[in-house]
Design an enzyme around this catalytic site. Structure first.
Site, short mmCIF file in Angstrom:
data_model
loop_
_atom_site.label_atom_id
_atom_site.label_comp_id
_atom_site.label_asym_id
_atom_site.label_seq_id
_atom_site.Cartn_x
_atom_site.Cartn_y
_atom_site.Cartn_z
N GLY A 258 -48.29 13.63 53.02
CA GLY A 258 -48.28 12.56 51.91
C GLY A 258 -47.06 13.79 51.39
N ARG B 224 -34.51 21.49 46.30
CA ARG B 224 -33.74 21.68 45.23
C ARG B 224 -33.70 23.32 44.95
NH1 ARG B 224 -32.80 22.54 39.73
NH2 ARG B 224 -30.90 22.31 38.86
N ARG C 113 -47.22 12.82 59.58
CA ARG C 113 -48.04 13.32 60.12
C ARG C 113 -48.36 13.20 61.59
NH1 ARG C 113 -51.36 13.29 55.11
NH2 ARG C 113 -50.91 10.82 53.86
N GLY D 139 -49.80 19.46 52.09
CA GLY D 139 -50.61 19.80 52.26
C GLY D 139 -52.07 20.63 52.68
N ASP D 140 -53.18 20.27 52.79
CA ASP D 140 -53.93 21.38 54.01
C ASP D 140 -53.78 20.93 55.18
OD1 ASP D 140 -55.04 19.23 54.20
OD2 ASP D 140 -57.55 19.59 53.10
N THR E 250 -48.88 18.00 47.37
CA THR E 250 -49.67 16.79 47.47
C THR E 250 -50.26 16.45 45.61
OG1 THR E 250 -52.06 16.32 48.29
CG2 THR E 250 -51.88 18.91 47.79
N ASP F 79 -52.89 15.23 45.27
CA ASP F 79 -54.07 15.20 44.97
C ASP F 79 -54.78 17.05 44.27
OD1 ASP F 79 -54.75 13.06 46.95
OD2 ASP F 79 -55.25 14.51 49.05
N ASP G 68 -56.14 19.67 45.66
CA ASP G 68 -56.69 20.27 46.42
C ASP G 68 -56.48 21.25 46.68
OD1 ASP G 68 -55.42 18.84 48.24
OD2 ASP G 68 -57.10 17.94 49.23
N ARG H 124 -56.23 -2.16 30.24
CA ARG H 124 -57.85 -2.17 29.54
C ARG H 124 -56.99 -3.23 28.66
NH1 ARG H 124 -61.99 0.36 28.95
NH2 ARG H 124 -61.49 2.58 28.93
N ARG I 214 -63.87 -7.87 30.25
CA ARG I 214 -64.03 -8.14 31.33
C ARG I 214 -64.28 -6.78 32.57
NH1 ARG I 214 -58.47 -11.40 34.12
NH2 ARG I 214 -60.60 -13.72 34.42
N ARG J 125 -59.10 10.49 48.85
CA ARG J 125 -59.96 10.40 50.01
C ARG J 125 -61.27 11.52 50.14
NH1 ARG J 125 -56.53 9.02 54.92
NH2 ARG J 125 -55.06 11.37 54.57
N GLY K 69 -59.55 6.89 29.30
CA GLY K 69 -61.25 5.95 28.24
C GLY K 69 -62.36 5.81 29.48
N SER L 249 -64.66 -4.79 26.75
CA SER L 249 -63.54 -4.03 28.22
C SER L 249 -65.25 -2.62 28.75
CB SER L 249 -62.58 -3.92 28.15
OG SER L 249 -62.30 -3.02 27.57
#
Ligand code: F6P
Length: 327
Positions: free
Chosen positions: A14, A24, A75, A105-106, A129, A131, A133, A158, A166, A175, A189, A219
Protein backbone atom coordinates in the site's frame (compact mmCIF):
# COMPACT_ATOMS: atom_id res chain seq x y z
CA UNK A 1 32.42 -8.22 -0.42
CA UNK A 2 32.17 -6.42 -3.77
CA UNK A 3 31.19 -2.77 -3.67
CA UNK A 4 27.75 -1.90 -5.01
CA UNK A 5 27.72 0.05 -8.28
CA UNK A 6 24.05 0.30 -9.16
CA UNK A 7 21.24 0.68 -6.62
CA UNK A 8 17.67 -0.32 -7.48
CA UNK A 9 14.92 1.50 -5.56
CA UNK A 10 11.28 0.47 -5.35
CA UNK A 11 8.05 0.94 -3.40
CA UNK A 12 5.72 -1.98 -2.74
CA UNK A 13 2.41 -2.79 -1.00
CA UNK A 14 0.00 0.00 0.00
CA UNK A 15 1.29 3.48 -0.84
CA UNK A 16 1.89 5.89 2.04
CA UNK A 17 2.48 9.65 2.24
CA UNK A 18 6.22 10.25 2.51
CA UNK A 19 7.24 7.54 0.05
CA UNK A 20 8.20 10.16 -2.55
CA UNK A 21 10.28 12.11 -0.04
CA UNK A 22 12.01 8.84 0.76
CA UNK A 23 12.64 7.99 -2.92
CA UNK A 24 14.15 11.46 -3.33
CA UNK A 25 16.46 10.99 -0.33
CA UNK A 26 17.54 7.49 -1.40
CA UNK A 27 18.21 8.47 -5.02
CA UNK A 28 20.24 11.54 -4.11
CA UNK A 29 22.24 9.81 -1.36
CA UNK A 30 23.27 7.05 -3.79
CA UNK A 31 24.12 9.54 -6.56
CA UNK A 32 26.13 11.62 -4.09
CA UNK A 33 28.16 8.48 -3.31
CA UNK A 34 28.94 8.09 -7.02
CA UNK A 35 26.54 5.19 -7.65
CA UNK A 36 24.08 4.72 -10.51
CA UNK A 37 20.41 4.52 -9.54
CA UNK A 38 17.59 2.64 -11.19
CA UNK A 39 13.94 3.16 -10.30
CA UNK A 40 11.91 -0.05 -10.38
CA UNK A 41 8.25 0.60 -11.22
CA UNK A 42 5.36 -1.26 -9.53
CA UNK A 43 7.49 -2.94 -6.86
CA UNK A 44 8.30 -6.64 -7.30
CA UNK A 45 6.07 -6.78 -10.38
CA UNK A 46 8.41 -4.29 -12.06
CA UNK A 47 11.37 -6.61 -11.46
CA UNK A 48 9.50 -9.46 -13.10
CA UNK A 49 8.52 -7.21 -16.05
CA UNK A 50 11.90 -5.38 -16.33
CA UNK A 51 10.11 -2.10 -15.71
CA UNK A 52 13.25 -0.07 -14.94
CA UNK A 53 14.35 3.52 -15.43
CA UNK A 54 17.72 5.15 -14.83
CA UNK A 55 17.29 7.99 -12.32
CA UNK A 56 19.11 11.29 -11.99
CA UNK A 57 18.94 13.95 -9.33
CA UNK A 58 16.36 15.76 -11.48
CA UNK A 59 14.11 12.66 -11.68
CA UNK A 60 13.20 13.35 -8.04
CA UNK A 61 12.88 17.14 -8.20
CA UNK A 62 9.73 18.65 -6.75
CA UNK A 63 8.33 15.42 -5.28
CA UNK A 64 9.07 15.85 -1.55
CA UNK A 65 5.57 17.30 -1.04
CA UNK A 66 3.66 14.71 -3.10
CA UNK A 67 1.53 11.87 -1.74
CA UNK A 68 1.47 8.46 -3.46
CA UNK A 69 4.61 7.10 -5.08
CA UNK A 70 6.12 8.21 -8.40
CA UNK A 71 7.55 4.69 -8.75
CA UNK A 72 4.03 3.22 -8.48
CA UNK A 73 3.33 0.20 -6.32
CA UNK A 74 1.69 -3.21 -6.41
CA UNK A 75 0.96 -6.32 -4.39
CA UNK A 76 2.62 -9.00 -6.55
CA UNK A 77 1.41 -12.63 -6.41
CA UNK A 78 4.01 -13.91 -8.90
CA UNK A 79 6.85 -12.85 -6.60
CA UNK A 80 5.59 -15.32 -4.00
CA UNK A 81 6.69 -18.14 -6.33
CA UNK A 82 10.28 -19.33 -6.82
CA UNK A 83 9.89 -18.96 -10.60
CA UNK A 84 8.71 -15.36 -10.22
CA UNK A 85 11.68 -14.49 -8.03
CA UNK A 86 14.09 -16.20 -10.45
CA UNK A 87 12.71 -14.08 -13.30
CA UNK A 88 13.04 -10.96 -11.15
CA UNK A 89 16.64 -11.83 -10.31
CA UNK A 90 17.58 -12.52 -13.95
CA UNK A 91 16.14 -9.13 -14.93
CA UNK A 92 17.84 -7.08 -12.23
CA UNK A 93 21.15 -8.86 -12.98
CA UNK A 94 20.84 -8.01 -16.68
CA UNK A 95 20.11 -4.38 -15.69
CA UNK A 96 23.28 -4.37 -13.57
CA UNK A 97 21.46 -3.71 -10.30
CA UNK A 98 23.57 -5.10 -7.45
CA UNK A 99 21.85 -3.66 -4.36
CA UNK A 100 18.24 -2.86 -3.46
CA UNK A 101 16.34 -0.33 -1.37
CA UNK A 102 12.77 -1.47 -0.64
CA UNK A 103 10.13 0.88 0.78
CA UNK A 104 6.96 -0.77 2.10
CA UNK A 105 5.27 -2.80 4.82
CA UNK A 106 5.55 -6.33 6.20
CA UNK A 107 4.67 -8.01 2.86
CA UNK A 108 7.49 -6.04 1.21
CA UNK A 109 9.90 -7.00 3.99
CA UNK A 110 8.96 -10.70 3.72
CA UNK A 111 9.60 -10.64 -0.05
CA UNK A 112 12.91 -8.82 0.45
CA UNK A 113 14.11 -11.29 3.09
CA UNK A 114 13.37 -14.36 0.93
CA UNK A 115 14.71 -12.81 -2.29
CA UNK A 116 17.93 -11.61 -0.71
CA UNK A 117 18.69 -15.03 0.80
CA UNK A 118 17.74 -16.96 -2.31
CA UNK A 119 19.85 -14.87 -4.71
CA UNK A 120 22.44 -13.33 -2.43
CA UNK A 121 21.48 -9.79 -3.31
CA UNK A 122 21.90 -7.09 -0.65
CA UNK A 123 18.65 -5.38 0.42
CA UNK A 124 17.92 -2.65 2.96
CA UNK A 125 14.25 -1.97 3.78
CA UNK A 126 12.48 1.21 4.83
CA UNK A 127 9.18 1.05 6.79
CA UNK A 128 6.49 2.72 4.69
CA UNK A 129 2.86 2.06 5.62
CA UNK A 130 0.12 4.13 7.21
CA UNK A 131 -0.58 1.26 9.63
CA UNK A 132 2.44 1.94 11.90
CA UNK A 133 2.70 -1.78 12.55
CA UNK A 134 6.37 -2.59 11.93
CA UNK A 135 8.64 -3.67 14.75
CA UNK A 136 11.96 -1.81 14.56
CA UNK A 137 10.61 1.71 14.11
CA UNK A 138 8.60 3.89 16.46
CA UNK A 139 6.90 5.34 13.38
CA UNK A 140 6.41 4.19 9.82
CA UNK A 141 6.23 6.57 6.86
CA UNK A 142 2.72 7.87 6.27
CA UNK A 143 1.27 7.14 9.70
CA UNK A 144 1.51 10.72 10.95
CA UNK A 145 -0.09 12.13 7.81
CA UNK A 146 -2.85 9.50 7.78
CA UNK A 147 -3.68 10.09 11.45
CA UNK A 148 -3.94 13.82 10.82
CA UNK A 149 -6.24 13.14 7.86
CA UNK A 150 -8.46 11.03 10.10
CA UNK A 151 -8.56 13.68 12.82
CA UNK A 152 -9.57 16.32 10.28
CA UNK A 153 -12.41 14.04 9.16
CA UNK A 154 -13.53 13.33 12.74
CA UNK A 155 -13.60 17.07 13.50
CA UNK A 156 -15.84 17.68 10.49
CA UNK A 157 -18.11 14.79 11.40
CA UNK A 158 -18.31 16.16 14.97
CA UNK A 159 -19.69 19.46 13.62
CA UNK A 160 -22.58 17.84 11.82
CA UNK A 161 -23.10 15.12 14.46
CA UNK A 162 -23.46 17.74 17.20
CA UNK A 163 -25.84 19.84 15.12
CA UNK A 164 -28.21 16.86 14.70
CA UNK A 165 -27.59 15.04 18.02
CA UNK A 166 -26.40 12.00 16.07
CA UNK A 167 -24.45 8.82 16.79
CA UNK A 168 -21.71 8.22 14.21
CA UNK A 169 -19.66 5.13 13.49
CA UNK A 170 -16.48 6.13 11.66
CA UNK A 171 -14.48 3.33 10.09
CA UNK A 172 -10.75 3.84 9.66
CA UNK A 173 -8.06 1.70 8.00
CA UNK A 174 -6.23 -1.03 9.84
CA UNK A 175 -6.98 -4.62 8.93
CA UNK A 176 -4.65 -5.97 11.60
CA UNK A 177 -3.47 -2.84 13.38
CA UNK A 178 -5.51 -0.52 15.59
CA UNK A 179 -2.83 2.14 15.81
CA UNK A 180 -4.61 4.71 13.62
CA UNK A 181 -7.97 4.00 15.28
CA UNK A 182 -6.65 4.33 18.82
CA UNK A 183 -4.59 7.48 18.36
CA UNK A 184 -6.91 9.31 15.97
CA UNK A 185 -9.81 8.31 18.24
CA UNK A 186 -8.12 9.82 21.28
CA UNK A 187 -7.14 12.97 19.37
CA UNK A 188 -10.66 13.32 17.97
CA UNK A 189 -12.33 12.88 21.38
CA UNK A 190 -14.12 9.63 20.42
CA UNK A 191 -16.61 8.14 22.86
CA UNK A 192 -15.53 4.57 22.06
CA UNK A 193 -12.89 2.84 19.90
CA UNK A 194 -13.04 -0.68 18.48
CA UNK A 195 -9.75 -2.35 17.56
CA UNK A 196 -8.62 -5.54 15.78
CA UNK A 197 -6.42 -6.41 18.76
CA UNK A 198 -9.33 -6.67 21.19
CA UNK A 199 -12.76 -8.21 20.72
CA UNK A 200 -15.39 -5.80 22.07
CA UNK A 201 -18.81 -7.33 22.80
CA UNK A 202 -21.70 -5.23 21.45
CA UNK A 203 -23.18 -5.31 24.97
CA UNK A 204 -20.05 -3.65 26.38
CA UNK A 205 -20.11 -1.00 23.67
CA UNK A 206 -23.77 -0.33 24.45
CA UNK A 207 -22.96 0.16 28.12
CA UNK A 208 -20.36 2.74 27.12
CA UNK A 209 -22.83 4.48 24.83
CA UNK A 210 -25.46 4.52 27.56
CA UNK A 211 -23.09 6.53 29.75
CA UNK A 212 -22.64 8.99 26.89
CA UNK A 213 -26.41 9.19 26.35
CA UNK A 214 -27.08 9.81 30.07
CA UNK A 215 -24.46 12.55 30.02
CA UNK A 216 -26.63 14.53 27.58
CA UNK A 217 -23.95 14.62 24.94
CA UNK A 218 -24.85 16.43 21.75
CA UNK A 219 -22.95 13.91 19.64
CA UNK A 220 -21.31 10.51 19.99
CA UNK A 221 -18.56 9.18 17.76
CA UNK A 222 -17.36 5.57 17.74
CA UNK A 223 -14.14 4.87 15.85
CA UNK A 224 -14.14 1.41 14.28
CA UNK A 225 -10.92 -0.06 12.85
CA UNK A 226 -11.75 -1.98 9.65
CA UNK A 227 -10.34 -5.23 11.08
CA UNK A 228 -12.22 -5.22 14.42
CA UNK A 229 -13.97 -8.45 15.31
CA UNK A 230 -17.67 -7.48 14.82
CA UNK A 231 -17.15 -7.04 11.07
CA UNK A 232 -16.71 -3.30 10.61
CA UNK A 233 -18.71 -0.10 11.08
CA UNK A 234 -21.91 -1.14 9.21
CA UNK A 235 -22.27 -4.32 11.26
CA UNK A 236 -21.59 -2.56 14.54
CA UNK A 237 -24.02 0.24 13.70
CA UNK A 238 -26.72 -2.32 12.79
CA UNK A 239 -26.25 -4.21 16.05
CA UNK A 240 -26.33 -1.03 18.16
CA UNK A 241 -29.14 0.79 16.32
CA UNK A 242 -31.99 -1.35 17.72
CA UNK A 243 -30.96 -0.67 21.30
CA UNK A 244 -30.59 3.08 20.78
CA UNK A 245 -33.62 3.87 18.68
CA UNK A 246 -33.72 7.44 20.00
CA UNK A 247 -30.45 8.10 18.14
CA UNK A 248 -30.24 8.91 14.46
CA UNK A 249 -27.33 6.59 13.61
CA UNK A 250 -24.92 7.23 10.72
CA UNK A 251 -21.89 5.43 9.29
CA UNK A 252 -18.89 6.99 7.55
CA UNK A 253 -16.19 4.82 5.98
CA UNK A 254 -13.06 6.92 5.47
CA UNK A 255 -11.39 4.33 3.22
CA UNK A 256 -8.54 5.15 0.88
CA UNK A 257 -8.60 8.90 1.38
CA UNK A 258 -6.49 8.06 4.46
CA UNK A 259 -3.67 6.94 2.19
CA UNK A 260 -3.47 10.10 0.06
CA UNK A 261 -2.39 13.70 0.50
CA UNK A 262 0.73 15.73 0.97
CA UNK A 263 2.99 14.28 3.71
CA UNK A 264 3.23 16.13 7.03
CA UNK A 265 6.52 17.78 7.97
CA UNK A 266 7.13 14.86 10.36
CA UNK A 267 6.76 12.32 7.55
CA UNK A 268 8.98 14.34 5.18
CA UNK A 269 11.79 14.57 7.72
CA UNK A 270 11.44 10.90 8.71
CA UNK A 271 11.43 9.90 5.02
CA UNK A 272 14.58 11.92 4.35
CA UNK A 273 16.38 10.46 7.38
CA UNK A 274 15.39 6.87 6.60
CA UNK A 275 16.23 7.13 2.87
CA UNK A 276 19.62 8.67 3.62
CA UNK A 277 20.43 6.07 6.32
CA UNK A 278 19.20 3.11 4.26
CA UNK A 279 21.50 3.90 1.33
CA UNK A 280 24.46 4.60 3.61
CA UNK A 281 23.92 1.20 5.32
CA UNK A 282 23.50 -0.62 2.00
CA UNK A 283 26.72 0.87 0.62
CA UNK A 284 28.55 0.05 3.87
CA UNK A 285 27.69 -3.64 3.43
CA UNK A 286 24.48 -4.13 5.43
CA UNK A 287 21.90 -6.51 4.13
CA UNK A 288 18.52 -7.94 5.18
CA UNK A 289 18.01 -5.12 7.65
CA UNK A 290 15.46 -2.37 8.00
CA UNK A 291 16.21 1.16 9.11
CA UNK A 292 13.90 2.64 11.71
CA UNK A 293 13.44 5.41 14.25
CA UNK A 294 14.16 4.54 17.89
CA UNK A 295 13.58 7.55 20.07
CA UNK A 296 15.31 10.15 17.98
CA UNK A 297 17.97 7.84 16.57
CA UNK A 298 18.01 5.90 13.32
CA UNK A 299 18.91 2.25 13.93
CA UNK A 300 18.94 -0.96 11.94
CA UNK A 301 17.03 -4.14 12.83
CA UNK A 302 17.50 -7.50 11.05
CA UNK A 303 14.49 -8.19 8.83
CA UNK A 304 13.99 -11.55 10.49
CA UNK A 305 13.68 -9.90 13.91
CA UNK A 306 11.36 -7.20 12.54
CA UNK A 307 9.09 -9.81 10.98
CA UNK A 308 8.97 -12.02 14.06
CA UNK A 309 7.92 -9.33 16.50
CA UNK A 310 4.75 -7.34 16.92
CA UNK A 311 5.06 -3.57 16.82
CA UNK A 312 1.78 -2.22 18.11
CA UNK A 313 0.98 -3.49 21.55
CA UNK A 314 -2.46 -2.54 22.66
CA UNK A 315 -2.43 -0.44 25.78
CA UNK A 316 -5.40 -1.19 28.06
CA UNK A 317 -4.53 2.04 29.91
CA UNK A 318 -5.17 4.07 26.79
CA UNK A 319 -8.52 2.36 26.22
CA UNK A 320 -9.50 3.04 29.82
CA UNK A 321 -8.46 6.66 29.30
CA UNK A 322 -10.83 6.90 26.30
CA UNK A 323 -13.72 5.90 28.60
CA UNK A 324 -12.70 8.30 31.35
CA UNK A 325 -12.15 11.27 29.05
CA UNK A 326 -15.42 10.83 27.19
CA UNK A 327 -17.80 11.25 30.18
O1 F6P B 1 -1.48 -1.60 4.77
C1 F6P B 1 -2.03 -0.38 4.56
C2 F6P B 1 -3.52 -0.49 4.29
O2 F6P B 1 -3.95 0.81 3.99
C3 F6P B 1 -4.35 -1.11 5.41
O3 F6P B 1 -4.62 -0.26 6.48
C4 F6P B 1 -5.58 -1.54 4.65
O4 F6P B 1 -6.24 -2.57 5.33
C5 F6P B 1 -5.01 -2.02 3.36
O5 F6P B 1 -3.78 -1.31 3.18
C6 F6P B 1 -5.90 -1.82 2.17
O6 F6P B 1 -5.24 -2.32 1.04
P1 F6P B 1 -5.75 -2.16 -0.45
O7 F6P B 1 -5.50 -0.76 -0.89
O8 F6P B 1 -4.97 -3.14 -1.23
O9 F6P B 1 -7.22 -2.44 -0.43
Amino acid sequence: MQSIKKVGIFTSGGDAPGMNACIRASVRTALHAGKSVVGVYHGYQGMIDSNFEEMSSRSVSNIIQLGGTILKTARCKAFRTKEGRQQAYDNIKTAGIDGLIAIGGDGTFTGAEIFSREHNIPVVCIPGTIDNDLYGSDFTLGYDTATNTVIEAIDKIRDTAASHDRLFFVEVMGRDSGCIALNAGIAGGAEAILLPEKATAIQDLCSQLEIAAKGNKASTIVIVAEGEKNGGAYNVAKAVKDRFDFYDTKVTILGHLQRGGSPSSFDRVLASRLGFAAVRHLLAGSTRVMVGLWGNEIRTTPLEEALNNKAFKLSEDMLEMVEVLSI
